[in-house]
Design a protein around this motif. Structure first.
Motif, PDB file in Angstrom:
ATOM      1  N   LEU A  19       0.858  -1.178   0.000  1.00 17.51           N
ATOM      2  CA  LEU A  19       0.000   0.000   0.000  1.00 17.51           C
ATOM      3  C   LEU A  19       0.895   1.228   0.000  1.00 17.51           C
ATOM      4  CD1 LEU A  19      -2.953  -0.616   2.488  1.00 17.51           C
ATOM      5  CD2 LEU A  19      -2.851  -1.023   0.025  1.00 17.51           C
ATOM      6  N   PHE A  20       0.746   2.044  -1.044  1.00 17.15           N
ATOM      7  CA  PHE A  20       1.366   3.362  -1.092  1.00 17.15           C
ATOM      8  C   PHE A  20       0.259   4.375  -0.849  1.00 17.15           C
ATOM      9  CE2 PHE A  20       4.280   1.169  -4.165  1.00 17.15           C
ATOM     10  CZ  PHE A  20       5.427   1.281  -3.408  1.00 17.15           C
ATOM     11  N   PHE A  21       0.575   5.444  -0.140  1.00 12.88           N
ATOM     12  CA  PHE A  21      -0.410   6.458   0.221  1.00 12.88           C
ATOM     13  C   PHE A  21      -0.014   7.810  -0.345  1.00 12.88           C
ATOM     14  CE2 PHE A  21      -0.619   3.132   3.341  1.00 12.88           C
ATOM     15  CZ  PHE A  21      -1.967   2.991   3.608  1.00 12.88           C
ATOM     16  N   ASP A  22      -1.019   8.668  -0.552  1.00  8.91           N
ATOM     17  CA  ASP A  22      -0.728  10.067  -0.869  1.00  8.91           C
ATOM     18  C   ASP A  22      -0.955  10.890   0.397  1.00  8.91           C
ATOM     19  OD1 ASP A  22      -3.507  10.411  -0.640  1.00  8.91           O
ATOM     20  OD2 ASP A  22      -3.789  11.051  -2.712  1.00  8.91           O
ATOM     21  N   ASN A  23      -0.802  12.208   0.290  1.00  9.41           N
ATOM     22  CA  ASN A  23      -0.936  13.087   1.458  1.00  9.41           C
ATOM     23  C   ASN A  23      -2.349  13.131   2.023  1.00  9.41           C
ATOM     24  OD1 ASN A  23       1.767  13.701   1.335  1.00  9.41           O
ATOM     25  ND2 ASN A  23       1.451  15.509   0.068  1.00  9.41           N
ATOM     26  N   GLU A  24      -3.328  12.699   1.231  1.00  7.16           N
ATOM     27  CA  GLU A  24      -4.719  12.691   1.689  1.00  7.16           C
ATOM     28  C   GLU A  24      -5.129  11.348   2.288  1.00  7.16           C
ATOM     29  OE1 GLU A  24      -7.334  14.183  -1.408  1.00  7.16           O
ATOM     30  OE2 GLU A  24      -5.722  15.484  -2.125  1.00  7.16           O
ATOM     31  N   GLY A  25      -4.192  10.395   2.360  1.00  8.92           N
ATOM     32  CA  GLY A  25      -4.498   9.093   2.930  1.00  8.92           C
ATOM     33  C   GLY A  25      -5.119   8.111   1.957  1.00  8.92           C
ATOM     34  N   ARG A  26      -5.183   8.489   0.676  1.00  7.80           N
ATOM     35  CA  ARG A  26      -5.712   7.570  -0.331  1.00  7.80           C
ATOM     36  C   ARG A  26      -4.635   6.549  -0.693  1.00  7.80           C
ATOM     37  NH1 ARG A  26      -7.441  11.682  -4.867  1.00  7.80           N
ATOM     38  NH2 ARG A  26      -5.277  12.243  -4.426  1.00  7.80           N
ATOM     39  N   VAL A  27      -5.060   5.373  -1.183  1.00  7.37           N
ATOM     40  CA  VAL A  27      -4.125   4.307  -1.550  1.00  7.37           C
ATOM     41  C   VAL A  27      -3.964   4.245  -3.066  1.00  7.37           C
ATOM     42  CG1 VAL A  27      -4.572   2.926   0.509  1.00  7.37           C
ATOM     43  CG2 VAL A  27      -5.900   2.509  -1.551  1.00  7.37           C
ATOM     44  N   LEU A  28      -2.770   3.857  -3.463  1.00  6.47           N
ATOM     45  CA  LEU A  28      -2.470   3.734  -4.879  1.00  6.47           C
ATOM     46  C   LEU A  28      -2.975   2.389  -5.384  1.00  6.47           C
ATOM     47  CD1 LEU A  28       0.561   4.905  -6.753  1.00  6.47           C
ATOM     48  CD2 LEU A  28      -0.007   2.500  -6.983  1.00  6.47           C
ATOM     49  N   LEU A  29      -3.787   2.421  -6.421  1.00  4.94           N
ATOM     50  CA  LEU A  29      -4.238   1.219  -7.112  1.00  4.94           C
ATOM     51  C   LEU A  29      -3.683   1.238  -8.529  1.00  4.94           C
ATOM     52  CD1 LEU A  29      -8.016   0.862  -6.116  1.00  4.94           C
ATOM     53  CD2 LEU A  29      -6.009  -0.171  -5.031  1.00  4.94           C
ATOM     54  N   VAL A  30      -3.483   0.047  -9.083  1.00  2.00           N
ATOM     55  CA  VAL A  30      -2.987  -0.093 -10.439  1.00  2.00           C
ATOM     56  C   VAL A  30      -3.989  -0.908 -11.251  1.00  2.00           C
ATOM     57  CG1 VAL A  30      -0.560   0.150  -9.823  1.00  2.00           C
ATOM     58  CG2 VAL A  30      -1.612  -2.119  -9.794  1.00  2.00           C
ATOM     59  N   ARG A  31      -4.001  -0.650 -12.566  1.00  2.00           N
ATOM     60  CA  ARG A  31      -4.924  -1.371 -13.451  1.00  2.00           C
ATOM     61  C   ARG A  31      -4.142  -2.386 -14.280  1.00  2.00           C
ATOM     62  NH1 ARG A  31     -10.017   1.044 -15.995  1.00  2.00           N
ATOM     63  NH2 ARG A  31     -10.993  -0.909 -16.550  1.00  2.00           N
ATOM     64  N   PRO A  32      -4.265  -3.680 -13.955  1.00  2.00           N
ATOM     65  CA  PRO A  32      -3.586  -4.704 -14.757  1.00  2.00           C
ATOM     66  C   PRO A  32      -4.262  -4.854 -16.124  1.00  2.00           C
ATOM     67  CG  PRO A  32      -4.165  -5.539 -12.574  1.00  2.00           C
ATOM     68  CD  PRO A  32      -4.885  -4.245 -12.772  1.00  2.00           C
ATOM     69  N   SER A  33      -3.460  -5.088 -17.139  1.00  2.00           N
ATOM     70  CA  SER A  33      -3.997  -5.248 -18.491  1.00  2.00           C
ATOM     71  C   SER A  33      -4.746  -6.568 -18.647  1.00  2.00           C
ATOM     72  CB  SER A  33      -2.857  -5.182 -19.514  1.00  2.00           C
ATOM     73  OG  SER A  33      -1.903  -6.196 -19.252  1.00  2.00           O
ATOM     74  N   TYR A  34      -4.520  -7.518 -17.748  1.00  4.61           N
ATOM     75  CA  TYR A  34      -5.075  -8.860 -17.875  1.00  4.61           C
ATOM     76  C   TYR A  34      -6.235  -9.134 -16.908  1.00  4.61           C
ATOM     77  CZ  TYR A  34      -1.933  -9.350 -13.918  1.00  4.61           C
ATOM     78  OH  TYR A  34      -1.286  -9.149 -12.734  1.00  4.61           O
ATOM     79  N   GLU A 110       2.499  -5.123 -17.740  1.00  7.19           N
ATOM     80  CA  GLU A 110       1.335  -5.735 -17.098  1.00  7.19           C
ATOM     81  C   GLU A 110       0.309  -4.697 -16.658  1.00  7.19           C
ATOM     82  OE1 GLU A 110       2.195  -8.382 -13.893  1.00  7.19           O
ATOM     83  OE2 GLU A 110       3.550  -9.605 -15.076  1.00  7.19           O
ATOM     84  N   LEU A 111       0.743  -3.459 -16.431  1.00  3.51           N
ATOM     85  CA  LEU A 111      -0.145  -2.413 -15.917  1.00  3.51           C
ATOM     86  C   LEU A 111      -0.363  -1.342 -16.970  1.00  3.51           C
ATOM     87  CD1 LEU A 111       1.454  -2.037 -12.370  1.00  3.51           C
ATOM     88  CD2 LEU A 111      -0.438  -3.517 -13.066  1.00  3.51           C
ATOM     89  N   THR A 112      -1.555  -0.724 -16.908  1.00  3.99           N
ATOM     90  CA  THR A 112      -1.873   0.314 -17.889  1.00  3.99           C
ATOM     91  C   THR A 112      -2.047   1.700 -17.278  1.00  3.99           C
ATOM     92  OG1 THR A 112      -4.245  -0.177 -17.739  1.00  3.99           O
ATOM     93  CG2 THR A 112      -2.975  -1.346 -19.434  1.00  3.99           C
ATOM     94  N   GLU A 113      -2.376   1.773 -15.979  1.00  4.16           N
ATOM     95  CA  GLU A 113      -2.515   3.068 -15.318  1.00  4.16           C
ATOM     96  C   GLU A 113      -2.512   2.897 -13.806  1.00  4.16           C
ATOM     97  OE1 GLU A 113      -6.504   5.042 -15.613  1.00  4.16           O
ATOM     98  OE2 GLU A 113      -6.982   3.321 -16.892  1.00  4.16           O
ATOM     99  N   TRP A 114      -2.379   4.018 -13.111  1.00  6.00           N
ATOM    100  CA  TRP A 114      -2.432   4.029 -11.658  1.00  6.00           C
ATOM    101  C   TRP A 114      -3.184   5.260 -11.211  1.00  6.00           C
ATOM    102  CZ3 TRP A 114      -0.269   8.004  -8.770  1.00  6.00           C
ATOM    103  CH2 TRP A 114       0.639   8.838  -9.414  1.00  6.00           C
ATOM    104  N   ARG A 115      -3.718   5.182  -9.997  1.00  6.37           N
ATOM    105  CA  ARG A 115      -4.382   6.336  -9.389  1.00  6.37           C
ATOM    106  C   ARG A 115      -4.544   6.109  -7.893  1.00  6.37           C
ATOM    107  NH1 ARG A 115     -10.192   5.996 -12.222  1.00  6.37           N
ATOM    108  NH2 ARG A 115      -8.752   6.363 -13.912  1.00  6.37           N
ATOM    109  N   TYR A 116      -4.730   7.210  -7.178  1.00  4.22           N
ATOM    110  CA  TYR A 116      -5.019   7.130  -5.745  1.00  4.22           C
ATOM    111  C   TYR A 116      -6.530   7.057  -5.559  1.00  4.22           C
ATOM    112  CZ  TYR A 116      -0.204   8.374  -4.635  1.00  4.22           C
ATOM    113  OH  TYR A 116       1.167   8.384  -4.515  1.00  4.22           O
ATOM    114  N   VAL A 117      -6.958   6.204  -4.616  1.00  2.81           N
ATOM    115  CA  VAL A 117      -8.378   5.955  -4.375  1.00  2.81           C
ATOM    116  C   VAL A 117      -8.629   6.018  -2.868  1.00  2.81           C
ATOM    117  CG1 VAL A 117     -10.203   4.224  -4.570  1.00  2.81           C
ATOM    118  CG2 VAL A 117      -8.556   4.508  -6.430  1.00  2.81           C
ATOM    119  N   SER A 118      -9.720   6.648  -2.486  1.00  5.34           N
ATOM    120  CA  SER A 118     -10.079   6.708  -1.066  1.00  5.34           C
ATOM    121  C   SER A 118     -10.606   5.353  -0.606  1.00  5.34           C
ATOM    122  CB  SER A 118     -11.144   7.777  -0.827  1.00  5.34           C
ATOM    123  OG  SER A 118     -12.372   7.365  -1.396  1.00  5.34           O
TER     124      SER A 118
END
Length: 155
Positions: A19-34, A110-118
């Protein structure tokens, strides 16, 4: 008792993520292509590899990062219908700074994008069991301890 007389033992698949976090406490999620849903960074541990070493390898392979992993947040017994028994480890990756975020690149395709999610939005990105597992890990981090879970629920 001979080897043939020994009772069967569990041989779960083992995976490790972070789990990686940003300053707002959201977690980093990744989108696998598969896959149809998002995930946390990580993957299956190879034979002879520890969960921590496997997690480090996967982060390097998937994101091109070499972070210093913090403590284990949760280990989850999470069997899957078509995959059998699984033990899933989540480690604390801490907060990524702007430079680390800029350094993210998808090394192995394997991954196509990432973003932080609450934490409140996790079900929009993945299955309920993943959302439960991530929330259990967030709670363990907040409490300064590790947790044992089954199907994502702390026990």
């Amino acid at each position: 008792m001979t080897a043939n007389e020994m009772p069967p033992v569990a041989t779960p698949r083992v995976a490790a993520g972070v789990l990686f976090f940003d300053n707002e406490g959201r977690v980093l999620l990744v989108r696998p292509s598969y896959k149809e849903h998002w995930e946390i960074p990580g993957g299956y541990v190879e034979p002879g590899e520890s969960p921590r070493a496997g997690c480090n390898r996967e982060i390097q392979e998937e994101l091109g990062l070499t972070p210093a992993l913090g403590p284990m947040l949760v280990v989850d017994w999470a069997p899957a219908e078509h995959e059998g028994d699984k033990l899933l480890f989540i480690f604390d990756g801490g907060s990524l700074n702007a430079e680390q975020e800029r350094d993210i690149h998808f090394v192995d395709g394997e991954l196509t994008e990432w973003r932080y999610v609450s934490a409140e939005s996790l079900e929009q990105y993945g299955p309920p069991r993943l959302a439960r597992r991530i929330r259990t890990a967030i709670a363990a981090r907040s409490n300064g301890m590790s947790a044992y879970a089954e199907h994502g629920n702390a026990v």
